[in-house]
Design an enzyme around this catalytic site. Sequence first.
Site, short mmCIF file in Angstrom:
data_model
loop_
_atom_site.label_atom_id
_atom_site.label_comp_id
_atom_site.label_asym_id
_atom_site.label_seq_id
_atom_site.Cartn_x
_atom_site.Cartn_y
_atom_site.Cartn_z
N GLU A 144 0.80 -1.22 0.00
CA GLU A 144 0.00 0.00 0.00
C GLU A 144 0.84 1.28 0.00
O GLU A 144 0.48 2.25 -0.66
CB GLU A 144 -0.94 0.01 1.22
CG GLU A 144 -1.98 -1.10 1.24
CD GLU A 144 -3.01 -0.95 0.13
OE1 GLU A 144 -3.04 0.10 -0.54
OE2 GLU A 144 -3.79 -1.89 -0.09
N SER A 192 -51.05 -35.85 32.64
CA SER A 192 -51.02 -36.02 34.10
C SER A 192 -49.93 -35.20 34.78
O SER A 192 -49.91 -35.09 36.00
CB SER A 192 -50.82 -37.50 34.45
OG SER A 192 -51.94 -38.25 34.02
#
Length: 857
Positions: free
Chosen positions: A117, A503
């Site tokens: 860069e 139940s």
Amino acid sequence: MAAKPPGSRLKSYTPQGIVSAPPNERKHILRRFWFPAVILLALAAGGLTGIIAAYQLNYSQAASEVAALATYRPSVVTRIYADDGQTVIGEFALEKRIPLKYEEIPANMKNAILAVEDARFYDHIGIDPIRIVGATWKNLTSDKVEGGSTLTQQLAKNLFLTREQTLKRKMNEWLLALQIERYYTKNQIMELYANHIFLGANAYGVEAGAETYFGKQAKDLTLEEAALLAGVPKAPSEYSPTANPVRAKERRDLILDLMAKTGFANQSDVDAAKAKPIQLADSAYYQAPQALSPAFDYPVEYIRQDLEDKYTTRVAQTGLAVYSTINVAAQKKAYEVVRSGLRRYDKGHGGWRSSYEAIPTAANNGVPTTQELASFKYPDWYRNDYLPGRYLRGLVMKVDQGKDEATVRFGNYTATVTAADTGWGKRAPRTEFKPGYLAEFEIKEVDKKAHHLKVELVQVPAVQGAMMTLNAKTGEIITMIGGYDFLTNKFNNAFQAYRQTGSAFKPFIYTAAIEWGMTPDTTVSGAAISINGWQPHNYDGSTSCGDLPLKTALAHSMNIPAVHLLQTVGIQTGAQMVRRFGIKVPMAPYLPSALGATEVPLDQMVSAYSTFPNKGVRVEPHMVRRVLDRDGAVMEEWEKTTYKVVSEYVALTMVSMMRGVVQGGTASSAQVLGVPLAGKTGTVNDHTDVWFLGYTPTYVTGVWMGYPGRKKPLGNEMTGAAGALPYFIEFMKDFLKDKPKEDFLKAPTMPEDMKEMYKQRQRELQLERAQMTADEGDTKNETDTKTDANTITSPRLEDTTLPPAPKSDAPSEPRINTETPKSKEPAAPAATPAQTRPREAEPAKKKGKKGDDGPPG
């Protein structure tokens, strides 16, 4: 030689003197002073320009934007931790970013970035004229196009600008680069750049890129790996090593050459790095699921939704630290137990269905193209844990009709499936599979070098299940499994599935009876019931049974006595008790509710059952202990919230009765665990849902199994004991092995006020029996018909609903009578049948202290 004008004739250089001077002398004077005047004007103009430029530099929009970088907070990863506070079980983020300080960025990563860069990064002021001239010359003298942007300009473009190629955008880029250099040091600029660059695959910054592509931290990157990452930001779609490995390697090698050329690496190291192929982690090819293991899918998603509801998506996914209550080992065990149990049931009941999911395709013939097959990604492939014994979805890539085999892809791994590998289905691959099918396989062998698997075909169960474990004393959710596979069905059966409980609902009715004044030894009727055509029956099909003690009726899950109990205490009393237990769904106001007709999700049932071992106190369940923001400040911390449901006597009396379910009732097989347990099984009519909820003195675990979204019978032999209890036993056997053995507390003696209440109830029951006998005799004489003496009838169901309990403005202990009956003598029999007369659901209360009997609303 020309004569000089006399200098003494002009007495002063005042404006009046200059004007009145002779023309020749005036011209001489003007010639003498024009240059200094121009210089002064130029300096004044330059100064004014400098002032304006300085003002623009300091107070322009660009200056404001750049100055704001000091407080810029880019999106980072939110992490969810297990109960140990260290193990990460899930991550999610808008942008996957893990910021590093400048000192934490490895040298080879910095050097690779500078080489490609901006090699002169530390020698310019944000704009590099030398590089601009060089790039311009190369663009004019060669076919290659080279940019002259510095690293600072790249950062300015990424943060503030678009990628349009215009002169105006370039001028703004220069201005912003100058501003960035004014405000920040070179090291700060490098840190910003390294944390902000986009590297594809939703990875932002070098640390996230290292984890995504190589499965390691940035500090561990090799030279060639750092060069590869440095080359991606220019064009992530073009230089991504997963999307275009050839172009990615070419750019990597170019950056390595630049590193050698600029002195950031020696030539021998560069040559060695260029000789190496690109080696990526398997996780590089697939988007990461939120949970880091399939076992944590459901709890991580539950926590994510909860955070977004509280704080919005942007806040929830920007760097929070969430500390959960999930235990890693227990959650993994629960995951294995539920999945293996569902597969076991499916194999024994469903038969082979040859049902597979096909991947989406744009082809008109429904057959995916080669490109669609190659590009398909299944989220579970990302997790990178290809181990023997794991179950994993694979994509059928092709079917060889001649060899009768199929090639199946599992991410970067492949497997060849023959008829011998089709498991208990015993199918022929040429007729069973088509390209594009997703099928589930069990991994038998793994060859990591060749990236090849040996697998066996299995069937995804059609039935679903859920499991949840709660700490009754703290309310912490230890485990939560919401279904077989989150990636194929995100519906959470632990929290979202409202199912009839069978139940398993009975303990709430029995609790109301105990608080009403009964004891475990109180006899409850087993006479047949027939109301408006509804006639309940026991599990064995009988419509009546002998009178039984409460503890026996509960242990053996007798239906008729349960209905009698609800009829005795009153439907409204039962409904109020259910609400006090934290059940948010109102109990339906009819007698079948005693048998579990109300639909309740598993999490509410588990929370309600936690009341029993915790002495009648229910602690609000939670899955998150604490939430910290990205700076470590506390956003949320759990505060214990409790509800006084029933008295300690009532709760521990119920514990003793529910221990009978395990010691000799419907859940007796749980005794194999060898620890004190209590609980209740549940089976819904036609065997569509099965439940078991059991607990120790500290932990409550609930299990549900059934078909999703529809009432489909599981099979006549499928009960809570046969279907759900085995999950509980298998899980608790492992979960309890490293925990101290605990025993339940004994129930205290019955409080004096309850003793008085008990005597009153006994008198009422005697009066009711006498009245019933008298009424049956009168009815027999009047109708001259023979009626079964064991059958209780009622003309209207609503007659059994009791009026609301008397209200008191002052707090009091829930359901505890503090008022002594006025008379010990039985009252005269009522004129109307005792069975249908209004009965006080809750005795009048004196003013006193009371715990909260449930959440508001």
